[in-house]
Design a protein around this motif. Structure first.
Motif, PDB file in Angstrom:
ATOM      1  N   UNK A 166      -3.329   2.169   1.029  1.00 17.53           N
ATOM      2  CA  UNK A 166      -4.252   3.294   0.917  1.00 17.53           C
ATOM      3  C   UNK A 166      -5.328   3.048  -0.127  1.00 17.53           C
ATOM      4  N   UNK A 167      -5.029   2.204  -1.113  1.00 16.74           N
ATOM      5  CA  UNK A 167      -5.990   1.916  -2.173  1.00 16.74           C
ATOM      6  C   UNK A 167      -7.039   0.891  -1.759  1.00 16.74           C
ATOM      7  N   UNK A 168      -6.863   0.253  -0.607  1.00 17.76           N
ATOM      8  CA  UNK A 168      -7.808  -0.762  -0.157  1.00 17.76           C
ATOM      9  C   UNK A 168      -9.098  -0.122   0.360  1.00 17.76           C
ATOM     10  N   UNK A 169     -10.238  -0.821   0.258  1.00 11.41           N
ATOM     11  CA  UNK A 169     -11.511  -0.279   0.759  1.00 11.41           C
ATOM     12  C   UNK A 169     -11.477   0.053   2.245  1.00 11.41           C
ATOM     13  N   UNK A 170     -10.605  -0.615   3.007  1.00 14.49           N
ATOM     14  CA  UNK A 170     -10.529  -0.358   4.446  1.00 14.49           C
ATOM     15  C   UNK A 170      -9.974   1.023   4.760  1.00 14.49           C
ATOM     16  N   UNK A 175      -2.295   4.675  10.741  1.00 15.28           N
ATOM     17  CA  UNK A 175      -3.150   5.456  11.616  1.00 15.28           C
ATOM     18  C   UNK A 175      -2.315   5.924  12.799  1.00 15.28           C
ATOM     19  N   UNK A 176      -2.398   7.184  13.128  1.00 13.68           N
ATOM     20  CA  UNK A 176      -1.625   7.703  14.232  1.00 13.68           C
ATOM     21  C   UNK A 176      -0.234   8.120  13.800  1.00 13.68           C
TER      22      UNK A 176
END
Length: 226
Positions: A166-170, A175-176
């Motif tokens: 969750x901390x990544x820029x992506x 998801x889902x």
């Protein structure tokens, strides 16, 4: 797509030799990395995982088929799907005869959560010959972090926790709705009748093993966005 510059054969040879030095350094580093991988410690597998295959129920030890090593491809095919993951399918299309692995005392199988009947039907449709087993009803996919479900095991993929993803820029991994499946590869070693987990890799850790990806990386157009 930008094409390579057109130069003389002499200029090309200078550039090619410059790249060759980098390739030799990469080969050296790859050999060193493979040596470090072989030196990893291993973990005894205490869980008695049960799978379903063409002969009915089998255990993890049975997947070795009498050989000392076992490589498992975690193929994305959840129970509610009627076909396997397109990317996983693209990867396994490169798998040919397994005779070479067998001669090295190593077995290869694919494992998915879908019922065996679905796996067998899809395998026949595709004309694939590698062994494929269902892990439905066992914790195998969850324990090796290719089925993510926080109600079963803490979420982790490619050795990152949910918080780290969750901390990544992506913007994170999840998801889902859970559970959902991802792909990977795991290696096991048999010592007598004791099974040990030696290695797992996920994501792009698998693509270096594909024939198509390795060959296409040699070409001018590369992977072309895939």
């Amino acid at each position: 797509m930008e094409l390579p510059e057109i130069v003389s054969r002499e200029e090309w040879l200078v550039a090619r030799k410059r790249l060759l030095a980098d390739e030799k350094e990469f080969t050296k580093r790859r050999d060193e990395l493979n040596a470090k991988r072989r030196q990893l410690p291993m973990v005894e597998v205490a869980e008695d995982y049960v799978f379903e295959g063409p002969a009915g129920e089998v255990h993890l030890l049975d997947l070795f088929d009498g050989r000392q090593q076992l490589v498992v491809y975690h193929f994305m095919f959840p129970p509610d799907w009627n076909a396997g993951c397109p990317n996983c399918s693209w990867f396994v299309e490169d798998i040919g005869a397994l005779k070479g692995l067998y001669e090295l005392n190593t077995s290869f199988v694919a494992v998915s959560r879908a019922p065996y009947e679905k796996l067998a039907a899809f395998k026949e449709e595709k004309g694939w010959t590698f062994p494929w087993y269902s892990s439905a009803g066992s914790r195998f996919n969850y324990d090796y972090h290719v089925t993510l479900d926080e109600s079963v095991v803490p979420l982790s993929y490619n050795y990152r926790s949910k918080a780290e993803w969750d901390a990544l820029p992506s913007g994170g991994l999840v998801q889902g709705e859970q559970p959902f499946d991802l792909h990977g590869m795991s290696c096991f070693l048999r010592v007598d009748d004791d099974v040990h987990h030696t290695y797992s890799t996920y994501g792009r850790g698998c693509d270096s093993m594909g024939f198509t990806t390795n060959v296409i990386d040699l070409t001018a157009l590369g992977r072309q966005g895939t």
